[in-house]
Design an enzyme around this catalytic site. Structure first.
Site, PDB file in Angstrom:
ATOM      1  N   GLY B 168       0.802  -1.215   0.000  1.00  0.00           N
ATOM      2  CA  GLY B 168       0.000   0.000   0.000  1.00  0.00           C
ATOM      3  C   GLY B 168       0.835   1.264   0.000  1.00  0.00           C
ATOM      4  O   GLY B 168       0.313   2.347  -0.229  1.00  0.00           O
ATOM      5  N   SER B 194       6.207 -10.733  -4.317  1.00  0.00           N
ATOM      6  CA  SER B 194       5.168 -10.725  -5.348  1.00  0.00           C
ATOM      7  C   SER B 194       5.492  -9.712  -6.433  1.00  0.00           C
ATOM      8  O   SER B 194       6.371  -8.881  -6.304  1.00  0.00           O
ATOM      9  CB  SER B 194       3.824 -10.401  -4.706  1.00  0.00           C
ATOM     10  OG  SER B 194       3.932  -9.212  -3.970  1.00  0.00           O
ATOM     11  N   ARG B 195       4.758  -9.816  -7.516  1.00  0.00           N
ATOM     12  CA  ARG B 195       4.784  -8.781  -8.545  1.00  0.00           C
ATOM     13  C   ARG B 195       3.633  -7.828  -8.244  1.00  0.00           C
ATOM     14  O   ARG B 195       2.654  -8.206  -7.600  1.00  0.00           O
ATOM     15  CB  ARG B 195       4.568  -9.395  -9.928  1.00  0.00           C
ATOM     16  CG  ARG B 195       5.689 -10.326 -10.375  1.00  0.00           C
ATOM     17  CD  ARG B 195       5.454 -10.700 -11.828  1.00  0.00           C
ATOM     18  NE  ARG B 195       6.361 -11.727 -12.290  1.00  0.00           N
ATOM     19  CZ  ARG B 195       7.606 -11.506 -12.720  1.00  0.00           C
ATOM     20  NH1 ARG B 195       8.089 -10.275 -12.708  1.00  0.00           N
ATOM     21  NH2 ARG B 195       8.360 -12.495 -13.141  1.00  0.00           N
ATOM     22  N   ILE B 197       0.287  -5.876  -8.689  1.00  0.00           N
ATOM     23  CA  ILE B 197      -0.977  -5.988  -9.439  1.00  0.00           C
ATOM     24  C   ILE B 197      -1.535  -4.587  -9.624  1.00  0.00           C
ATOM     25  O   ILE B 197      -1.720  -4.119 -10.730  1.00  0.00           O
ATOM     26  CB  ILE B 197      -1.989  -6.898  -8.717  1.00  0.00           C
ATOM     27  CG1 ILE B 197      -1.457  -8.331  -8.669  1.00  0.00           C
ATOM     28  CG2 ILE B 197      -3.325  -6.871  -9.470  1.00  0.00           C
ATOM     29  CD1 ILE B 197      -2.412  -9.334  -8.082  1.00  0.00           C
ATOM     30  N   THR B 198      -1.749  -3.895  -8.507  1.00  0.00           N
ATOM     31  CA  THR B 198      -2.239  -2.519  -8.633  1.00  0.00           C
ATOM     32  C   THR B 198      -1.125  -1.515  -8.374  1.00  0.00           C
ATOM     33  O   THR B 198      -1.331  -0.325  -8.537  1.00  0.00           O
ATOM     34  CB  THR B 198      -3.386  -2.269  -7.627  1.00  0.00           C
ATOM     35  OG1 THR B 198      -2.900  -2.573  -6.326  1.00  0.00           O
ATOM     36  CG2 THR B 198      -4.575  -3.145  -7.928  1.00  0.00           C
ATOM     37  N   GLY B 199       0.048  -1.987  -7.973  1.00  0.00           N
ATOM     38  CA  GLY B 199       1.160  -1.094  -7.657  1.00  0.00           C
ATOM     39  C   GLY B 199       2.036  -0.804  -8.863  1.00  0.00           C
ATOM     40  O   GLY B 199       1.731  -1.207  -9.988  1.00  0.00           O
ATOM     41  N   THR B 203       8.477  -6.330  -5.163  1.00  0.00           N
ATOM     42  CA  THR B 203       9.884  -6.683  -4.984  1.00  0.00           C
ATOM     43  C   THR B 203      10.367  -7.606  -6.105  1.00  0.00           C
ATOM     44  O   THR B 203      11.495  -7.486  -6.592  1.00  0.00           O
ATOM     45  CB  THR B 203      10.088  -7.331  -3.606  1.00  0.00           C
ATOM     46  OG1 THR B 203       9.742  -6.371  -2.603  1.00  0.00           O
ATOM     47  CG2 THR B 203      11.533  -7.753  -3.393  1.00  0.00           C
ATOM     48  N   ASP B 256     -10.185  -7.792   0.207  1.00  0.00           N
ATOM     49  CA  ASP B 256      -9.170  -8.662   0.769  1.00  0.00           C
ATOM     50  C   ASP B 256      -9.662  -8.993   2.169  1.00  0.00           C
ATOM     51  O   ASP B 256      -9.286  -8.346   3.140  1.00  0.00           O
ATOM     52  CB  ASP B 256      -7.826  -7.907   0.805  1.00  0.00           C
ATOM     53  CG  ASP B 256      -6.661  -8.857   1.023  1.00  0.00           C
ATOM     54  OD1 ASP B 256      -6.896 -10.053   1.247  1.00  0.00           O
ATOM     55  OD2 ASP B 256      -5.508  -8.383   0.980  1.00  0.00           O
TER      56      ASP B 256
END
Lengths: 506, 506
Positions: B168, B194-195, B197-199, B203, B256
């Site tokens: 976030g 993770s990759r 998605i909304t960001g 990392t 979520d």
């Protein structure tokens, strides 16, 4: 991003396109996202993803999108990420427990009807309303929005009568009697009905044996004005189309949220211009309404929603723990109903339920004095006026008015299910009867079904036939008999009662 | 029913077949129903319906079903209606507000992983848990089931360290510093990440610039044992696979559920064998955690779930209302992180956050005394040991260990966003910064992103650059600048404040 168009000639029921995952990543769109397609027309579509069906650099356009582009597009179209529809946030609001405003409900229903929401979003909406229900205001707005987003019938005379059964009881062929009784007394009753989804035969499945049932709203109006009534399939019209789209998602979840149930019923009545409606609420084990308290609450809610919509609603809690009459399955039910109309011969449960409900409508419609409705209905059935009216209805819908119960064909394969012991029948499992009829092929095979020789409370002797199963196909008969042996639909006093766990499954 | 097989070579991610609606009607199957396919193998598949893609008498088998039939089938296969999986009733139980038993949760997670549930059913499950949450027992069982249904790493030494950021906050490249600091001090830290998605870059998106990030669980174990740590993409493993499948449905709903969030994080940590974990909980406007109360509750729940799973969890509430450091987007973030590792030059917010969290891990792992962790972490960064360790990690993952921050390429197109007035920057909208980076092409275009010259509380003069937007493609740069102009990511004291309604949208 410019992508080359690849038409995919498949109907998916929504505005959808397919992107290769490589292009989707480049565009930054994921599962459930939308893209805007810009060509001579600009449109928004939900994205499906593929690694193999569409190559990178291409965009697959399903049938509905091709139609929206009027089947004309340039070789490449501009594809860009699109925001989610406003309804997406409105659904989130429901999930978060907030009440919706009227314009939010309008927006949501519009998007449902226009197929702008995906199954995941509609499932979330239905689950949230199942858990949290809606207020009376919201339910009214939902109903009005469902009416307004479809075709409507407006009659120039009044009153317009209608009836609806909540469902859940097998063999409920009463509309075939009620509609002609009501119409024969000079009232208008444009009855739209459904096909069975989990049942053995809806009214539309039954009526289809006698006449075509697929008509437009204007045809329904015209026919009703001519002969006083029709019995048609609501699904063929564009009346309250939101309802069908919600049911498609409710069915896999086996839920019917209370507010949706109310809105669904009342929207269909409201859209055909009904002003005075009788609701049949079958109650008891195996129906949707397990006890009187639940039944009364539903009745009160239907009456109150009716008031808000300017509709006069009366409700009847009816006995639903056993089938109505002695037949379950389209052809068998039509034979039973016609026989009553032709000869007054038939099960009391069918005749009494039909005249009671028809009588309520006759009183509401002002053609019978208070307390006289049932007798007038009975008389109309007995003196052949109802039969004559049904023939008119059959004829105007394009069927053969000279049909008699003897003309209706049942399946050529049949088998008796016999009593396993001497004694009283103390239980009768509706759902197993329906399941047996379904294994036999109902409602798709019109001649498939179950004839019930003995009902609850009657005495049987071991080996005596209790049911006869009919089927059009031999293997389906075998499936039905096998199911019936493994899941006996009746319980004779003294029989070993099965494990409770088993019964609960049904 | 015997139907002729028509292979459809499309991957749909589930066991699905396609029936013509005519055959479906005959079989009595509807939307969301299953059929059993009987050939040399018997399998159950979800049914899709078509009027045009598959002719009556045929059954279309998608890729996954063909695979399950080992790509061998007779010309016709037997197709019959199948009951819904037990999980379908389990989901209904959640909707009805009942608590689940452990074996029910196991069954449900198994069906999610094996793709036996359709999107509608999973959406209902997630919506119901979003509204009703789960008990501590249920959440523990859910986490354990998610671990057990995937690959697991078991190390023979201990302790195994890990960190996780709730997300976030933009620009949170701290794992690139923390993992080498921790590993350089002799602890093992197998970091899966993770990759976005909304960001603008997860990392894994960042690390991929330095080395490959896709490895199996056993490779992760082996590499970690050799050099002390890895930074890999969790999505390439089969670790807690249920999580990805749930996220696919959560994303379109923008939800979520609390219990899923907990289970998702802890299952991924549990599956790699983590024993001591630090949680970074960024807090403040624009993050997932809006206030300290919510942050503390999440911290308590994570700690308590950790205890149940035998994992030692420490949580840090961190400042999240502004980006971490001054870069957002893969290449820019990697440059910023490498520069700190190489020269200790860089934003204080990045250095301090990284050494604080790394310090907590060093203390938990027993290599720093209580209260000494932060200083040891800082020292490890300053004396070049962290950089040396990162080079080992890059090398073992197959990257070039000689890389320096000067080798990393940013997008060749750039534009400055200037201050609209003189004054202090009083607001900084995280989501708009991220959105700008995304319009510029991040995370897919590694060179796209936003360089931040001035942050909250700093003084700017009208016309002075506040941000520089980088892009690999000219049109994406234009999109990003356009978005930025229409949705200013900063607010200078005295500027006209926009309508609250607009801000709320973000």
């Amino acid at each position: 991003m410019q992508l080359k168009v690849q038409p995919i000639d498949i109907k998916v029921g929504k505005y959808k396109v397919v992107l290769n995952t490589i292009d989707a990543k480049e565009l930054g769109v994921y599962e459930g996202d939308r893209v805007r397609i810009k060509d001579h027309v600009t449109l928004t579509a939900i994205v499906d993803f593929t690694e193999d069906m569409i190559s990178p650099g291409m965009v697959g356009l399903y049938h509905e999108v091709q139609e929206q582009l009027q089947r004309e597009w340039t070789e490449t179209v501009e594809v860009e990420p699109a925001e989610r529809p406003k309804s997406s946030r409105i659904i989130r609001k429901v999930m978060d427990g907030f009440k919706l405003e009227r314009d939010e409900i309008n927006e949501l229903v519009k998007d449902i009807v226009e197929e702008n929401l995906n199954d995941i979003e509609i499932a979330a909406f239905l689950t949230a309303t199942y858990i949290k229900d809606m207020s009376e205001d919201e339910t009214e707005w939902l109903t009005r929005a469902m009416i307004e987003t479809g075709e409507k019938i407006e009659f120039s005379t009044s009153p317009i009568m209608d009836k609806h059964s909540i469902g859940g009881v097998p063999g409920n062929k009463i509309s075939l009697l009620i509609v002609p009784i009501v119409a024969a007394n000079g009232l208008l009753i444009p009855k739209t009905s459904s096909r069975a989804i989990t049942g053995a035969g809806g009214t539309a499945d039954l009526m289809e044996i006698l006449a075509p049932v697929e008509f437009s709203a204007s045809q329904i109006k015209e026919m009703t004005e001519k002969v006083g009534g029709v019995i048609v399939w609501g699904g063929a019209t564009n009346i309250a189309p939101a309802d069908d789209k919600l049911i498609k998602i409710e069915y896999p979840l086996s839920i019917d949220p209370h507010c949706q149930l109310l809105a669904s019923i009342m929207a269909k009545k409201g859209a055909v211009g009904a002003q005075k409606v009788v609701m049949d609420i079958p109650m008891g084990a195996g129906t949707k309404i397990l006890d009187a308290k639940t039944g009364r609450k539903l009745a009160r809610d239907l009456i109150s929603l009716g008031e808000r919509l300017g509709m006069d609603v009366d409700c009847a809690l009816t006995y639903g723990a056993s089938p109505v009459g002695r037949t379950v399955g389209p052809a068998l039910e039509v034979i039973e109903a016609l026989k009553v109309l032709e000869t007054m011969e038939g099960p009391n449960s069918l005749i009494e339920k039909s005249v009671a409900l028809a009588g309520m409508l006759l009183e509401m419609g002002g053609v019978a004095a208070r307390g006289q409705g049932r007798d007038l209905a009975y008389e109309t059935l007995k003196n052949g006026k109802a039969l004559a009216k049904l023939k008119e209805i059959i004829e105007i819908q394009g069927g053969n008015p000279d049909v008699t119960h003897e003309d209706i064909k049942v399946g050529e394969f049949k088998a008796d299910i016999t009593a396993p012991a001497n004694g009283y029948i103390i239980e009768f499992y509706n759902k197993r009867i329906v399941q047996t009829a379904r294994y036999a092929g109902a409602p798709n095979d019109k001649g498939a079904g179950v004839l019930i020789h003995k009902k609850r409370g009657e005495v049987v002797e071991k080996g005596q036939p209790v049911l006869t199963v009919y089927a059009e196909k031999k293997d389906k008969l075998e499936d039905a008999v096998k199911f019936c042996r493994e899941n006996p639909p009746i319980l004779v006093e003294g029989m070993l009662i099965e494990k409770v766990a088993d019964l609960r499954e049904l």
